[in-house]
Design a protein around this motif. Structure first.
Motif, PDB file in Angstrom:
ATOM      1  N   GLN A  81       0.828  -1.208   0.000  1.00 31.92           N
ATOM      2  CA  GLN A  81       0.000   0.000   0.000  1.00 31.92           C
ATOM      3  C   GLN A  81       0.865   1.262   0.000  1.00 31.92           C
ATOM      4  O   GLN A  81       0.557   2.236  -0.696  1.00 31.92           O
ATOM      5  CB  GLN A  81      -0.926   0.002   1.220  1.00 31.92           C
ATOM      6  N   TYR A  82       1.924   1.217   0.780  1.00 34.59           N
ATOM      7  CA  TYR A  82       2.832   2.366   0.849  1.00 34.59           C
ATOM      8  C   TYR A  82       3.499   2.625  -0.499  1.00 34.59           C
ATOM      9  O   TYR A  82       3.529   3.768  -0.980  1.00 34.59           O
ATOM     10  CB  TYR A  82       3.877   2.129   1.930  1.00 34.59           C
ATOM     11  N   GLU A  83       4.042   1.582  -1.105  1.00 29.19           N
ATOM     12  CA  GLU A  83       4.735   1.757  -2.379  1.00 29.19           C
ATOM     13  C   GLU A  83       3.769   2.234  -3.478  1.00 29.19           C
ATOM     14  O   GLU A  83       4.130   3.057  -4.325  1.00 29.19           O
ATOM     15  CB  GLU A  83       5.406   0.444  -2.799  1.00 29.19           C
ATOM     16  N   ALA A  84       2.535   1.727  -3.453  1.00 32.32           N
ATOM     17  CA  ALA A  84       1.537   2.149  -4.437  1.00 32.32           C
ATOM     18  C   ALA A  84       1.182   3.625  -4.245  1.00 32.32           C
ATOM     19  O   ALA A  84       1.125   4.402  -5.210  1.00 32.32           O
ATOM     20  CB  ALA A  84       0.287   1.288  -4.329  1.00 32.32           C
ATOM     21  N   ARG A  85       0.959   4.014  -3.007  1.00 34.85           N
ATOM     22  CA  ARG A  85       0.611   5.408  -2.717  1.00 34.85           C
ATOM     23  C   ARG A  85       1.779   6.336  -3.034  1.00 34.85           C
ATOM     24  O   ARG A  85       1.589   7.447  -3.568  1.00 34.85           O
ATOM     25  CB  ARG A  85       0.211   5.539  -1.242  1.00 34.85           C
ATOM     26  N   LYS A  86       2.972   5.893  -2.754  1.00 35.70           N
ATOM     27  CA  LYS A  86       4.159   6.687  -3.030  1.00 35.70           C
ATOM     28  C   LYS A  86       4.349   6.891  -4.529  1.00 35.70           C
ATOM     29  O   LYS A  86       4.646   8.001  -4.985  1.00 35.70           O
ATOM     30  CB  LYS A  86       5.387   5.990  -2.434  1.00 35.70           C
ATOM     31  N   SER A  87       4.144   5.833  -5.306  1.00 39.56           N
ATOM     32  CA  SER A  87       4.279   5.941  -6.766  1.00 39.56           C
ATOM     33  C   SER A  87       3.226   6.879  -7.351  1.00 39.56           C
ATOM     34  O   SER A  87       3.509   7.671  -8.254  1.00 39.56           O
ATOM     35  CB  SER A  87       4.159   4.562  -7.410  1.00 39.56           C
ATOM     36  N   ILE A 134      -6.665  13.633 -13.959  1.00 32.91           N
ATOM     37  CA  ILE A 134      -5.322  13.120 -13.669  1.00 32.91           C
ATOM     38  C   ILE A 134      -5.165  12.865 -12.172  1.00 32.91           C
ATOM     39  O   ILE A 134      -4.657  11.814 -11.746  1.00 32.91           O
ATOM     40  CB  ILE A 134      -4.246  14.097 -14.173  1.00 32.91           C
ATOM     41  N   ILE A 135      -5.603  13.818 -11.354  1.00 37.24           N
ATOM     42  CA  ILE A 135      -5.518  13.650  -9.903  1.00 37.24           C
ATOM     43  C   ILE A 135      -6.403  12.498  -9.447  1.00 37.24           C
ATOM     44  O   ILE A 135      -6.028  11.695  -8.581  1.00 37.24           O
ATOM     45  CB  ILE A 135      -5.910  14.969  -9.203  1.00 37.24           C
ATOM     46  N   GLY A 136      -7.580  12.390 -10.053  1.00 38.18           N
ATOM     47  CA  GLY A 136      -8.472  11.279  -9.720  1.00 38.18           C
ATOM     48  C   GLY A 136      -7.874   9.935 -10.072  1.00 38.18           C
ATOM     49  O   GLY A 136      -8.017   8.953  -9.323  1.00 38.18           O
ATOM     50  N   SER A 137      -7.186   9.875 -11.207  1.00 39.75           N
ATOM     51  CA  SER A 137      -6.539   8.615 -11.606  1.00 39.75           C
ATOM     52  C   SER A 137      -5.432   8.232 -10.624  1.00 39.75           C
ATOM     53  O   SER A 137      -5.228   7.058 -10.330  1.00 39.75           O
ATOM     54  CB  SER A 137      -5.966   8.736 -13.025  1.00 39.75           C
ATOM     55  N   ALA A 138      -4.723   9.236 -10.100  1.00 41.01           N
ATOM     56  CA  ALA A 138      -3.670   8.961  -9.115  1.00 41.01           C
ATOM     57  C   ALA A 138      -4.265   8.362  -7.842  1.00 41.01           C
ATOM     58  O   ALA A 138      -3.708   7.416  -7.258  1.00 41.01           O
ATOM     59  CB  ALA A 138      -2.908  10.244  -8.793  1.00 41.01           C
ATOM     60  N   ARG A 139      -5.394   8.915  -7.420  1.00 36.23           N
ATOM     61  CA  ARG A 139      -6.041   8.378  -6.215  1.00 36.23           C
ATOM     62  C   ARG A 139      -6.488   6.934  -6.435  1.00 36.23           C
ATOM     63  O   ARG A 139      -6.365   6.086  -5.537  1.00 36.23           O
ATOM     64  CB  ARG A 139      -7.237   9.249  -5.839  1.00 36.23           C
ATOM     65  N   MET A 140      -7.046   6.666  -7.608  1.00 30.09           N
ATOM     66  CA  MET A 140      -7.502   5.306  -7.899  1.00 30.09           C
ATOM     67  C   MET A 140      -6.330   4.328  -7.971  1.00 30.09           C
ATOM     68  O   MET A 140      -6.387   3.226  -7.425  1.00 30.09           O
ATOM     69  CB  MET A 140      -8.283   5.288  -9.205  1.00 30.09           C
ATOM     70  N   LEU A 141      -5.263   4.744  -8.640  1.00 32.83           N
ATOM     71  CA  LEU A 141      -4.117   3.851  -8.812  1.00 32.83           C
ATOM     72  C   LEU A 141      -3.395   3.590  -7.496  1.00 32.83           C
ATOM     73  O   LEU A 141      -2.797   2.521  -7.316  1.00 32.83           O
ATOM     74  CB  LEU A 141      -3.149   4.434  -9.847  1.00 32.83           C
ATOM     75  N   SER A 142      -3.440   4.537  -6.585  1.00 28.86           N
ATOM     76  CA  SER A 142      -2.806   4.312  -5.282  1.00 28.86           C
ATOM     77  C   SER A 142      -3.461   3.135  -4.567  1.00 28.86           C
ATOM     78  O   SER A 142      -2.836   2.477  -3.712  1.00 28.86           O
ATOM     79  CB  SER A 142      -2.895   5.573  -4.415  1.00 28.86           C
ATOM     80  N   LYS A 143      -4.713   2.853  -4.906  1.00 29.32           N
ATOM     81  CA  LYS A 143      -5.416   1.696  -4.332  1.00 29.32           C
ATOM     82  C   LYS A 143      -5.260   0.461  -5.222  1.00 29.32           C
ATOM     83  O   LYS A 143      -5.012  -0.641  -4.725  1.00 29.32           O
ATOM     84  CB  LYS A 143      -6.898   2.030  -4.153  1.00 29.32           C
ATOM     85  N   LEU A 144      -5.413   0.663  -6.524  1.00 27.88           N
ATOM     86  CA  LEU A 144      -5.364  -0.478  -7.442  1.00 27.88           C
ATOM     87  C   LEU A 144      -3.990  -1.128  -7.489  1.00 27.88           C
ATOM     88  O   LEU A 144      -3.878  -2.362  -7.548  1.00 27.88           O
ATOM     89  CB  LEU A 144      -5.772  -0.020  -8.846  1.00 27.88           C
ATOM     90  N   TRP A 145      -2.930  -0.336  -7.485  1.00 25.05           N
ATOM     91  CA  TRP A 145      -1.581  -0.885  -7.555  1.00 25.05           C
ATOM     92  C   TRP A 145      -1.239  -1.733  -6.327  1.00 25.05           C
ATOM     93  O   TRP A 145      -0.346  -2.582  -6.381  1.00 25.05           O
ATOM     94  CB  TRP A 145      -0.565   0.235  -7.700  1.00 25.05           C
ATOM     95  N   ALA A 146      -1.922  -1.461  -5.238  1.00 22.72           N
ATOM     96  CA  ALA A 146      -1.616  -2.186  -3.993  1.00 22.72           C
ATOM     97  C   ALA A 146      -2.260  -3.572  -3.963  1.00 22.72           C
ATOM     98  O   ALA A 146      -1.890  -4.413  -3.143  1.00 22.72           O
ATOM     99  CB  ALA A 146      -2.098  -1.372  -2.792  1.00 22.72           C
ATOM    100  N   ARG A 147      -3.205  -3.820  -4.857  1.00 25.14           N
ATOM    101  CA  ARG A 147      -3.896  -5.120  -4.852  1.00 25.14           C
ATOM    102  C   ARG A 147      -3.141  -6.136  -5.707  1.00 25.14           C
ATOM    103  O   ARG A 147      -2.789  -5.857  -6.852  1.00 25.14           O
ATOM    104  CB  ARG A 147      -5.317  -4.956  -5.389  1.00 25.14           C
TER     105      ARG A 147
END
Length: 217
Positions: A81-87, A134-147
């Motif tokens: 989760q941390y690495e996804a949010r950081k990216s 773009i900002i919305g996509s970042a918020r979504m990816l911070s969750k999706l990348w962690a799964r």
């Protein structure tokens, strides 16, 4: 028999003098307003060009570790989760560094509407919508990348479709038909259409007189 006596001639002269003075003041006002509109159009167009370049930078796939150095791991946040949010945070970091530019752009919207018309201000709303995506996509990816665990292949495929969709917004050049660049191109076309008409002289006294003469001929 004289057609005009001296008093009549004087009256006509006074009327002509007043008309010339009023026309001169009105002409000066039109010229002054025209110059203000030209300056506004030039400033607005320059801000849009700069904003588009900044958006491209925000979406650039190349990132540096020091851009997200200040992003720290939260309590009870897993490493994934941390690495996804950081990216994903690279978008927020880059946007915040250019916040002043976007503030100036959006603040100029009201002056633009006052001088050139509310109906011409759509590109301002459109470019704000683009940055919001773009900002919305970042918020979504911070969750999706962690799964990374899925019960079925169908769920993984659905997840991957979502990732692909938001990454196409997040990163520039990920897909062959970049959805954000297409929108940016259209925004520039629209704002150029409005601003260049003003910049090329449609708001000046010279063009006003030419337009009047053309109508009368």
């Amino acid at each position: 028999m004289e057609w005009f006596d001296l008093d009549t001639v004087k009256s006509i002269s006074i009327i002509i003098t007043i008309w010339v003075a009023v026309y001169g003041i009105d002409a000066w006002r039109r010229e002054h307003v025209g110059k203000r509109q030209i300056e506004l159009a030039e400033d607005t167009l320059a801000l849009f060009y700069e904003a588009v370049d900044v958006i491209k930078h925000i979406r650039h796939p190349m990132s540096y570790a020091n851009e997200t150095d200040e992003i720290t791991q939260l309590t009870n946040e897993s490493n994934e989760q941390y690495e996804a949010r950081k990216s994903a945070s690279v978008v927020f970091v880059r946007y915040q560094k250019n916040q002043e530019l976007f503030n100036r752009l959006h603040a100029s919207r009201y002056r633009f509407m006052a001088q050139l018309g509310k109906e011409k201000a759509k590109p301002f709303d459109d470019i704000r919508a683009v940055t919001g995506k773009i900002i919305g996509s970042a918020r979504m990816l911070s969750k999706l990348w962690a799964r990374n665990h899925f019960r079925t292949d169908e769920r993984w495929e659905s997840h991957q479709k979502d990732v692909d969709k938001f990454e196409a917004i997040f990163w520039e050049g990920i897909s062959d038909e970049d959805p954000i660049n297409e929108q940016l191109d259209q925004i520039i076309i629209e704002i150029e259409k409005t601003c260049k008409v003003v910049i090329e002289g449609q708001g000046t006294l010279h063009s006003f007189l030419n337009m009047k003469m053309g109508k009368n001929s």
